[in-house]
Design an enzyme around this catalytic site. Structure first.
Site, PDB file in Angstrom:
ATOM      1  N   SER A  10      45.792  42.349  30.157  1.00  0.00           N
ATOM      2  CA  SER A  10      46.269  41.959  31.482  1.00  0.00           C
ATOM      3  C   SER A  10      45.096  41.653  32.407  1.00  0.00           C
ATOM      4  O   SER A  10      44.178  42.460  32.546  1.00  0.00           O
ATOM      5  CB  SER A  10      47.119  43.063  32.094  1.00  0.00           C
ATOM      6  OG  SER A  10      48.290  43.281  31.323  1.00  0.00           O
ATOM      7  N   GLU A  24      42.429  43.297  37.231  1.00  0.00           N
ATOM      8  CA  GLU A  24      42.324  44.530  36.464  1.00  0.00           C
ATOM      9  C   GLU A  24      41.059  44.509  35.615  1.00  0.00           C
ATOM     10  O   GLU A  24      40.413  45.533  35.407  1.00  0.00           O
ATOM     11  CB  GLU A  24      43.539  44.719  35.569  1.00  0.00           C
ATOM     12  CG  GLU A  24      43.496  45.954  34.699  1.00  0.00           C
ATOM     13  CD  GLU A  24      44.771  46.167  33.908  1.00  0.00           C
ATOM     14  OE1 GLU A  24      44.676  46.679  32.774  1.00  0.00           O
ATOM     15  OE2 GLU A  24      45.859  45.837  34.410  1.00  0.00           O
TER      16      GLU A  24
END
Length: 329
Positions: free
Chosen positions: A253, A325
């Site tokens: 992600s 992230e």
């Protein structure tokens, strides 16, 4: 001005530090992207790691602590500093089996920072210990998972953490003021603390964004049925495969999910019509909006261009600020 060559010479006197000069970083990253590090070192244990970090900080050399390289994007020009890899610190063991009521009769296992999450899950499975199955198939290391408070299938590392051991500069542990001069302020010391829920949050730990370096972590697990544990772990691995996590080099992600948005970041990117959008050798995965893949020959600049595109489009259309992230080095 810092002197990496001289520091490397100092490390050569240690029998517990492996040195790699001008080391390619792309093979050490799941993205398979990045230039070379001026110096990469692999300490063998916590003592060697503390020595290395102390020397690096004392000499004012930029450094980056590397786990499995699965949540990292290295720059195309490499890293003009020292990359400290925890790869050789990989021991896993059972450190306690407590039948006392206050511990719920659970088993405590300890894993060094450089142990892979795959090896940790496999160790628990062999010992018929349940509690880590959601992390099956998660690439990367224990240290990285703790640092980021990894979250998989609604479960976080903090849900099973018992205690963490880490290194931090003396200037942060109360032995000397933050602005203290002299080599003492650069000395890394070993600390340990039991898990405290208030120190952890979504994709955040007491180590995120600090100079603290995770050395090892303890996890409290329950005895269970080995066949059932293996079945659950396999199901989570298959779920990752179905989502396309292993189809091409990537870092998982790209953006955190902000639950205030009402939907995952991948869904937002999908609604923007950006899935499949490419820049050079990088592409927003056609199968998942929150994954950027390396289709071959991708550069960090290609990935960053797509990250910037997603952020600008999300802000313009929905007013959302997407937050990365992945760690850009």
């Amino acid at each position: 001005m810092y002197n990496i060559a001289q520091t490397a010479e100092n490390f050569k006197h240690s029998q517990k530090i492996q040195l790699y000069l001008n080391e390619p970083l792309a093979p050490r990253s799941s993205f398979k992207i990045g230039g070379n590090a001026s110096l990469l070192i692999e300490p063998f244990d916590a003592e060697a790691l503390a020595f290395a970090l102390t020397e690096i900080k004392k000499n004012g050399i930029p450094y980056f602590v590397l786990g499995g390289g699965t949540n990292v994007l290295f720059g195309d020009s490499g890293f003009d500093g020292i990359v400290v890899s925890t790869k050789k610190m990989s021991d896993i063991s059972i450190v306690g089996t407590d039948g006392a009521a206050q511990n719920g009769g659970k088993t405590v296992i300890q894993a060094a920072a450089g142990a892979s999450m795959a090896s940790l899950v496999s160790f628990a499975e062999r010992e018929s210990l349940t509690g880590l199955e959601e992390f099956a198939g998660l690439p990367g290391t224990v240290g990285g998972a703790v640092y980021m408070n990894a979250r998989c299938f609604e479960k976080e590392i903090s849900n099973v953490a018992a205690a963490i051991q880490w290194l931090e500069p003396a200037s942060q542990d109360g032995s000397q003021a933050q602005d203290g001069a002299g080599p003492e302020s650069a000395s890394f010391t070993l600390r340990e603390a039991a898990f405290a829920p208030s120190d952890w949050a979504y994709k955040k730990s007491p180590f995120t964004g600090t100079d603290r370096v995770v050395v090892s972590a303890q996890f409290v697990l329950q005895k269970g049925d080995k066949a059932s544990i293996a079945q659950k772990a396999a199901a989570y691995i298959q779920a990752r495969k179905d989502k396309g996590h292993y189809k091409a080099p990537c870092a998982g992600s790209v953006f955190k999910n902000n639950h205030a948005f009402g939907r995952p970041s991948g869904k937002i990117i999908d609604e923007l019509g950006l899935k499949g959008k490419a820049s050079g050798g990088a592409q927003i995965a056609p199968f998942h909006g929150n994954i950027i893949i390396n289709n071959g020959g991708a550069k960090a600049s290609d990935v960053l261009a797509l990250i910037d595109l997603c952020k600008k489009e999300a802000k313009a259309k929905f007013g959302f600020d997407l937050e990365e992230e992945i760690v850009v080095v």
